[in-house]
Design a protein around this motif. Structure first.
Motif, mmCIF file in Angstrom:
data_model
loop_
_atom_site.group_PDB
_atom_site.id
_atom_site.type_symbol
_atom_site.label_atom_id
_atom_site.label_comp_id
_atom_site.label_asym_id
_atom_site.label_seq_id
_atom_site.Cartn_x
_atom_site.Cartn_y
_atom_site.Cartn_z
ATOM 1 N N ARG A 1 6.617 10.670 -3.259
ATOM 2 C CA ARG A 1 7.332 10.918 -1.909
ATOM 3 C C ARG A 1 6.108 11.757 -1.219
ATOM 4 O O ARG A 1 6.323 11.486 0.117
ATOM 5 N N ALA A 2 5.505 12.295 -1.811
ATOM 6 C CA ALA A 2 4.349 12.991 -1.133
ATOM 7 C C ALA A 2 2.827 12.189 -0.807
ATOM 8 O O ALA A 2 1.994 12.934 -0.236
ATOM 9 N N ASN A 3 3.044 11.045 -1.314
ATOM 10 C CA ASN A 3 1.925 10.241 -1.132
ATOM 11 C C ASN A 3 2.213 8.945 -0.843
ATOM 12 O O ASN A 3 1.894 7.699 -1.420
ATOM 13 N N SER A 4 3.280 8.721 0.151
ATOM 14 C CA SER A 4 3.717 7.354 0.432
ATOM 15 C C SER A 4 4.031 7.433 2.240
ATOM 16 O O SER A 4 4.203 8.163 2.790
ATOM 17 N N ALA A 5 4.032 6.200 2.464
ATOM 18 C CA ALA A 5 4.523 5.877 3.878
ATOM 19 C C ALA A 5 5.780 5.287 3.971
ATOM 20 O O ALA A 5 6.390 4.338 3.262
ATOM 21 N N ALA A 6 6.889 6.012 4.937
ATOM 22 C CA ALA A 6 8.195 5.451 5.318
ATOM 23 C C ALA A 6 8.209 5.142 6.402
ATOM 24 O O ALA A 6 7.769 5.638 7.596
ATOM 25 N N PRO A 7 8.947 3.981 6.760
ATOM 26 C CA PRO A 7 9.197 3.383 8.114
ATOM 27 C C PRO A 7 10.534 4.267 8.869
ATOM 28 O O PRO A 7 11.742 3.677 8.734
#
Length: 311
Positions: A104-110
């Motif tokens: 979660r701390a190292n991802s991209a979310a739309p």
């Protein structure tokens, strides 16, 4: 009554109206608070209590459909509660990095409606500049898997109206502090392993919110259970408390300590203005899902991770 739903379920209650009304009966839809007498709380908070002899039917309904806007709002509140150590918005995508610690701390979310796959090259470069591979966090209905990418780690996002969660009364049995102490950290594990040193910075990060680190027992020694809670506010104004890092010492599991501590952390969140609670748990972690459902959490939506198939 034609059915006997359980308290806490979503129901439709049909009952007879007193003489003088233009129609003989009416329906109310909401959460069943009691069977004796039948009592339902509607979506706008109104409580309807009906004498048993006036009830025509009481039937269980499926969960209330979750709107796309509600998924977006909760995901933004959750992102603020676990933001990593660096964030940037790129074309409607929220990019987070945290030294590689946790997905979660190292991802991209739309998280904005403008996000689409045309930005993938910019996103990939942003992570490459930080020595990280690109990883997308794709919530239901907010994003699609790019062609040629693979997905893994499907996660339940469970949510609860705090008004529906039984909270402990009396003296607090848990200690809650604004930062994790050495006792708390001694029990914390990430996927069964001792976390790396950079985990501290990720654990203690929050955006426009407040953190609480709770533990049961273990003052000056090994704690029995720990949990982290973050209170943040969604764009629609709803204030959420998110539970993460829930751990129970192996020799003390299945004795209700996890349930007790989660309830205490939710009460702490309520004291900080939260009206709703959420948590994320892997779909295949059935014991944890069962525990959280027993507390009063229901599935809100799911997300999964995606990355290029060659990664």
């Amino acid at each position: 009554m034609t059915t006997d739903p359980s308290v806490g379920s979503r129901v439709v209650l049909r009952y007879r109206l007193p003489e003088g009304y233009s129609h003989p009966m009416t329906d109310v839809i909401g959460e069943l608070l009691s069977l004796d007498p039948p009592t339902v709380r509607t979506a706008n908070g109104e409580t309807v209590r009906v004498a048993a002899d006036r009830v025509v039917a009481l039937k269980t309904l499926g969960p209330r459909p979750i709107r796309t806007s509600e998924i977006r709002n909760l995901e933004i509140a959750a992102a603020d509660g676990w933001p990593g150590t660096e964030q940037e918005w790129v074309d409607g995508w929220l990019l987070r990095s945290g030294a590689g610690f946790t997905g979660r701390a190292n991802s991209a979310a739309p998280l904005e409606s403008s996000a689409d796959t045309s930005s993938l090259d910019r996103i990939r470069k942003w992570y490459a500049d930080r020595g990280l591979g690109v990883r997308l966090l794709l919530p239901d209905r907010l994003g699609t898997v790019p062609p040629g990418w693979q997905t893994w780690d499907e996660v339940h996002v469970l949510a609860a109206d705090i008004a529906n969660v039984p909270l402990p009364d009396g003296p607090a049995m848990a200690t809650i502090t604004s930062e994790p102490g050495s006792d708390w950290l001694s029990l914390y594990r990430y996927r069964g392993s001792v976390p790396p040193p950079e985990a501290i910075e990720v654990l203690t990060a929050v955006r426009s919110g407040v953190l609480g680190f709770g533990q049961l027992g273990g003052v000056g020694g090994y704690p029995l259970a720990i949990a982290r809670a973050a209170v943040t506010t969604a764009p629609d104004g709803r204030r959420w408390v998110g539970l993460t890092a829930v751990e129970v010492a192996k020799e003390h599991r299945r004795h209700g300590l996890g349930t007790l501590l989660c309830a205490r952390m939710i009460r702490w969140g309520k004291e900080h203005g939260a009206t709703h609670a959420y948590l994320q748990v892997a779909v295949d972690n059935r014991p944890a899902v069962a525990m959280y459902r027993a507390i009063g959490f229901m599935e809100h939506h799911r997300y999964r991770y995606a990355a290029p198939a060659e990664a």
